[in-house]
Design a protein around this motif. Structure first.
Motif, PDB file in Angstrom:
ATOM      1  N   ILE A   1       0.850  -1.199   0.000  1.00  0.00           N
ATOM      2  CA  ILE A   1       0.000   0.000   0.000  1.00  0.00           C
ATOM      3  C   ILE A   1       0.881   1.243   0.000  1.00  0.00           C
ATOM      4  N   SER A   2       1.920   1.227   0.864  1.00  0.00           N
ATOM      5  CA  SER A   2       2.790   2.407   0.947  1.00  0.00           C
ATOM      6  C   SER A   2       3.510   2.629  -0.377  1.00  0.00           C
ATOM      7  N   MET A   3       3.833   1.532  -1.072  1.00  0.00           N
ATOM      8  CA  MET A   3       4.473   1.658  -2.372  1.00  0.00           C
ATOM      9  C   MET A   3       3.541   2.394  -3.337  1.00  0.00           C
ATOM     10  N   LEU A   4       2.257   1.966  -3.338  1.00  0.00           N
ATOM     11  CA  LEU A   4       1.300   2.615  -4.228  1.00  0.00           C
ATOM     12  C   LEU A   4       1.127   4.082  -3.850  1.00  0.00           C
ATOM     13  N   VAL A   5       1.066   4.353  -2.545  1.00  0.00           N
ATOM     14  CA  VAL A   5       0.888   5.740  -2.090  1.00  0.00           C
ATOM     15  C   VAL A   5       2.082   6.583  -2.541  1.00  0.00           C
ATOM     16  N   LEU A   6       3.300   6.014  -2.379  1.00  0.00           N
ATOM     17  CA  LEU A   6       4.494   6.752  -2.792  1.00  0.00           C
ATOM     18  C   LEU A   6       4.464   7.020  -4.295  1.00  0.00           C
ATOM     19  N   PHE A   7       4.067   6.002  -5.058  1.00  0.00           N
ATOM     20  CA  PHE A   7       3.978   6.205  -6.512  1.00  0.00           C
ATOM     21  C   PHE A   7       3.009   7.329  -6.829  1.00  0.00           C
ATOM     22  N   MET A   8       1.829   7.252  -6.187  1.00  0.00           N
ATOM     23  CA  MET A   8       0.797   8.246  -6.491  1.00  0.00           C
ATOM     24  C   MET A   8       1.279   9.643  -6.155  1.00  0.00           C
ATOM     25  N   ILE A   9       1.888   9.777  -4.970  1.00  0.00           N
ATOM     26  CA  ILE A   9       2.338  11.108  -4.537  1.00  0.00           C
ATOM     27  C   ILE A   9       3.411  11.635  -5.470  1.00  0.00           C
ATOM     28  N   PHE A  10       4.463  10.847  -5.650  1.00  0.00           N
ATOM     29  CA  PHE A  10       5.640  11.419  -6.301  1.00  0.00           C
ATOM     30  C   PHE A  10       5.509  11.488  -7.812  1.00  0.00           C
ATOM     31  N   ILE A  11       4.738  10.557  -8.389  1.00  0.00           N
ATOM     32  CA  ILE A  11       4.563  10.669  -9.839  1.00  0.00           C
ATOM     33  C   ILE A  11       3.658  11.850 -10.151  1.00  0.00           C
ATOM     34  N   SER A  12       2.672  12.110  -9.294  1.00  0.00           N
ATOM     35  CA  SER A  12       1.819  13.283  -9.538  1.00  0.00           C
ATOM     36  C   SER A  12       2.629  14.568  -9.341  1.00  0.00           C
ATOM     37  N   ILE A  13       3.558  14.539  -8.368  1.00  0.00           N
ATOM     38  CA  ILE A  13       4.416  15.722  -8.174  1.00  0.00           C
ATOM     39  C   ILE A  13       5.311  15.919  -9.393  1.00  0.00           C
ATOM     40  N   ALA A  14       5.869  14.795  -9.872  1.00  0.00           N
ATOM     41  CA  ALA A  14       6.744  14.880 -11.045  1.00  0.00           C
ATOM     42  C   ALA A  14       5.969  15.436 -12.232  1.00  0.00           C
ATOM     43  N   ASN A  15       4.692  14.992 -12.366  1.00  0.00           N
ATOM     44  CA  ASN A  15       3.874  15.498 -13.466  1.00  0.00           C
ATOM     45  C   ASN A  15       3.606  16.987 -13.309  1.00  0.00           C
ATOM     46  N   ALA A  16       3.427  17.403 -12.046  1.00  0.00           N
ATOM     47  CA  ALA A  16       3.190  18.833 -11.809  1.00  0.00           C
ATOM     48  C   ALA A  16       4.399  19.641 -12.265  1.00  0.00           C
ATOM     49  N   TYR A  17       5.598  19.113 -11.980  1.00  0.00           N
ATOM     50  CA  TYR A  17       6.810  19.816 -12.415  1.00  0.00           C
ATOM     51  C   TYR A  17       6.885  19.848 -13.929  1.00  0.00           C
ATOM     52  N   LYS A  18       6.520  18.703 -14.538  1.00  0.00           N
ATOM     53  CA  LYS A  18       6.601  18.618 -15.999  1.00  0.00           C
ATOM     54  C   LYS A  18       5.598  19.567 -16.644  1.00  0.00           C
ATOM     55  N   LYS A  19       4.397  19.608 -16.035  1.00  0.00           N
ATOM     56  CA  LYS A  19       3.329  20.392 -16.644  1.00  0.00           C
ATOM     57  C   LYS A  19       3.550  21.891 -16.463  1.00  0.00           C
ATOM     58  N   GLN A  20       3.839  22.262 -15.210  1.00  0.00           N
ATOM     59  CA  GLN A  20       3.956  23.697 -14.928  1.00  0.00           C
ATOM     60  C   GLN A  20       5.332  24.238 -15.228  1.00  0.00           C
ATOM     61  N   GLY A  21       6.262  23.323 -15.455  1.00  0.00           N
ATOM     62  CA  GLY A  21       7.616  23.780 -15.672  1.00  0.00           C
ATOM     63  C   GLY A  21       8.182  24.318 -14.379  1.00  0.00           C
ATOM     64  N   VAL A  22       9.256  25.032 -14.484  1.00  0.00           N
ATOM     65  CA  VAL A  22       9.926  25.493 -13.270  1.00  0.00           C
ATOM     66  C   VAL A  22       9.756  26.992 -13.087  1.00  0.00           C
ATOM     67  N   THR A  23       8.874  27.553 -13.908  1.00  0.00           N
ATOM     68  CA  THR A  23       8.719  29.002 -13.809  1.00  0.00           C
ATOM     69  C   THR A  23       7.736  29.386 -12.723  1.00  0.00           C
ATOM     70  N   THR A  24       6.830  28.429 -12.352  1.00  0.00           N
ATOM     71  CA  THR A  24       5.848  28.762 -11.318  1.00  0.00           C
ATOM     72  C   THR A  24       6.313  28.229  -9.967  1.00  0.00           C
ATOM     73  N   ALA A  25       5.808  28.838  -8.917  1.00  0.00           N
ATOM     74  CA  ALA A  25       6.147  28.394  -7.565  1.00  0.00           C
ATOM     75  C   ALA A  25       5.447  27.068  -7.311  1.00  0.00           C
ATOM     76  N   PRO A  26       6.082  26.151  -6.539  1.00  0.00           N
ATOM     77  CA  PRO A  26       5.417  24.886  -6.233  1.00  0.00           C
ATOM     78  C   PRO A  26       4.182  25.131  -5.372  1.00  0.00           C
ATOM     79  N   LYS A  27       3.162  24.268  -5.568  1.00  0.00           N
ATOM     80  CA  LYS A  27       1.966  24.429  -4.729  1.00  0.00           C
ATOM     81  C   LYS A  27       1.411  23.070  -4.345  1.00  0.00           C
ATOM     82  N   GLY A  28       0.593  23.061  -3.296  1.00  0.00           N
ATOM     83  CA  GLY A  28      -0.035  21.825  -2.823  1.00  0.00           C
ATOM     84  C   GLY A  28       0.998  20.814  -2.361  1.00  0.00           C
ATOM     85  N   LYS A  29       0.839  19.571  -2.841  1.00  0.00           N
ATOM     86  CA  LYS A  29       1.762  18.484  -2.479  1.00  0.00           C
ATOM     87  C   LYS A  29       3.200  18.879  -2.764  1.00  0.00           C
ATOM     88  N   GLN A  30       3.369  19.518  -3.926  1.00  0.00           N
ATOM     89  CA  GLN A  30       4.712  19.940  -4.337  1.00  0.00           C
ATOM     90  C   GLN A  30       5.399  20.770  -3.263  1.00  0.00           C
TER      91      GLN A  30
END
Lengths: 164, 377
Positions: free
Chosen positions: B148-177
């Motif tokens: 379960i923790s593996m799945l939770v870690l995947f969900m958290i960090f892959i969504s964070i990685a996607n946020a970085y990919k989507k928003q790029g590095v020009t915006t400030a991190p928000k939420g989980k990020q």
């Protein structure tokens, strides 16, 4: 399952789960996250450096502007001075020219007047001579109009002449 | 004024009573199982204390505590005995005679029944055939929580990685990020960079991040009421320590091995020093294994012992002491959960750092070694 006896099952599953996590998270999470963070850090660093550069350039530009301004002011002053000099020289030249012209005109006028005067005098002399001759002619005519008169004259002249 | 204070006091007392009653009822139900399993002990008590037999029952706190910190083949949620609500988990065993066998732990009926010659004795699967050796690869409570923790870690960090990919590095991190980025930076800068240093610390950052977050999330899950004590299980810490051992030694450079097999000391002492150095290779990860296991287990035992005081003394008055202390230890455990994840990761980084430090690096340790070496020559 004892407290300090590691169970083989959990060791097995932990190893699998850990390796899986390591592989998948490295590939799909850590790599993009870390590279994004790095890019941002580099971006911030670059932006700071750029700002510093811009500040420096601004300073340089400002001093350059001031230099240009000073130069321009000097040039303007020089131009004004030159203009003033030119004006003065033109005025002076004009003045000298005018004086010379005036003098020339005066001289020529004086010469002309002198010439006219001489001409007038000469003519007057001529006329006076003509008149004198005419008067003398008339007088002679009147003096020698009769024989008595011619005799009187001759006698008169004879009286003056001493026959020595 | 007086009445107000009284009401306030009454409310407090009422809340307190409800809290104590809940914990009391749940634990007393838990206590019923040992009695069913060990009827002799119950009988020994029963004749002497006839009144207690139907209402209050004696509690074997040690057993309860160990049931909480040890692994189990079913995920117990609440209730006890026949009222117990537990999720049966798959049993996977490999035996030298019967090969691989997969079945549900519900077949054991909480240790009351045997299935295909196998039975569950104190969470150990035993065979009726004495010649049969069993290797238990079951998805136990700890394994289930880890998955379960593996799945939770995947969900958290892959969504964070996607946020970085989507928003790029020009915006400030928000939420989980914005919550996880400082942690990631902490692991990268304060753990990896400080302890490994050099230019190759970046290679180890993904490994350290994985270790840190896997331990952290399971420390936190272990503190939840129905969570499993995974990080307080020696098998889990052992597996992680072995990975650290391998990573450290695979990355050990010439200087590291030179230090072990040709220690900077007179040759006469090598006979003693070399075995010590070799043992040192293993003691470092061993200490890691014990530290995490002992810290997490100890915390859980202390909490359950404090709550257990109420049942040992068989009086609600004990809760006046037990509940505040348990609360205090619980809060302390929150700190320990983060701290132990940090310590495990930090020491792992430190071991890697000493193993692959540059020979002419910036570490003080190296300079000392070189001085010793030159003195020796």
């Amino acid at each position: 399952m004892n407290l300090v006896t590691p169970g083989i099952g959990l060791i097995f599953w932990t190893t699998i789960v850990f390796l899986l996590l390591l592989f998948l998270l490295s590939k799909y999470a850590w790599k993009p996250i870390l590279s994004a963070i790095k890019t941002r850090e580099k971006g911030i660093e670059d932006a700071l450096a750029a700002a510093e550069n811009a500040k420096k350039e601004m300073q340089e530009l400002k001093s350059a502007n001031e230099a240009i301004l000073a130069e321009a002011r000097a040039e303007r002053d020089a131009m004004l001075k030159e203009a003033r000099d030119t004006k003065d020289s033109i005025i002076n030249e004009a003045k000298t020219k005018a004086t010379k012209e005036a003098e020339r005109i005066m001289t020529s006028t004086r010469e002309q007047i002198a010439n006219e005067k001489n001409a007038a005098i000469a003519e007057l002399k001529n006329q006076v001579a003509t008149l004198s001759i005419e008067i003398a002619e008339k007088i002679l005519k009147s003096e020698l109009s009769s024989d008595e008169k011619q005799k009187a004259l001759v006698s008169n002249l004879m009286k003056d002449v001493n026959l020595n | 004024m007086l009445s107000k204070i009284n009401i306030f006091k009454h409310n407090k007392v009422a809340l307190y009573a409800i809290f104590v009653w809940f914990s009391f009822s749940s634990l007393s139900v838990m206590a019923s199982e040992p009695q069913e399993m060990e009827p002799t002990t119950a009988e020994q008590h029963a004749p002497g204390h006839g009144a207690e037999a139907d209402g209050e029952k004696s509690v074997d706190i040690t057993k309860v505590a160990f049931e909480h910190i040890l692994d189990s083949h079913s995920w117990h949620l609440w209730g006890e005995g026949h009222d117990a609500v537990a999720i049966p988990l798959p049993v996977i065993i490999y035996s030298n005679t019967n090969g691989l066998k997969i079945f549900s732990s519900a077949k054991f009926e909480h240790g009351h029944a045997s299935y295909e010659g196998y039975s569950l004795e104190e969470e150990h699967i035993v065979s009726e055939n004495p010649a049969e050796t069993i290797y238990d690869f079951s998805i136990t409570k700890n394994v289930a929580q880890m998955l379960i923790s593996m799945l939770v870690l995947f969900m958290i960090f892959i969504s964070i990685a996607n946020a970085y990919k989507k928003q790029g590095v020009t915006t400030a991190p928000k939420g989980k990020q914005s919550f996880f980025e400082p942690l990631i930076l902490f692991v990268r800068d304060d753990i990896a960079k400080n302890n490994i240093g050099g230019h190759n610390y970046e290679r180890f950052v993904p490994y350290l991040l994985t270790v840190f977050f896997l331990i952290l999330i399971n420390n936190v899950f272990g503190m939840l009421p129905i969570g499993a004590n995974l990080t307080g299980n020696i098998a889990f810490t052992m597996a992680l320590s072995v990975v650290t051992l391998i990573v450290t030694n695979v990355n050990g450079n010439g200087h590291y091995w030179h230090h072990i097999f040709m220690p900077p000391a007179p040759k006469a002492l090598w006979l003693i020093l070399i075995p010590i150095e070799i043992v040192g290779i293993f003691t470092k990860p061993f200490a890691l294994m014990i530290r995490l296991f002992a810290n997490m287990t100890a915390g859980h035992i202390i909490i359950i012992s404090l709550v257990g005081l109420i049942f040992v003394f068989k009086t609600v008055v004990a809760s006046v002491v037990a509940v505040p202390f348990a609360l205090f230890i619980d809060v302390l455990e929150c700190l320990v959960a983060v701290l132990q994840a940090y310590i495990f990761t930090m020491l792992t980084a430190l071991f890697i750092g000493t193993a692959c430090a540059d020979h002419n690096g910036d570490g003080v340790h190296n300079e000392d070694d070189e001085k010793l070496e030159t003195a020796h020559h």
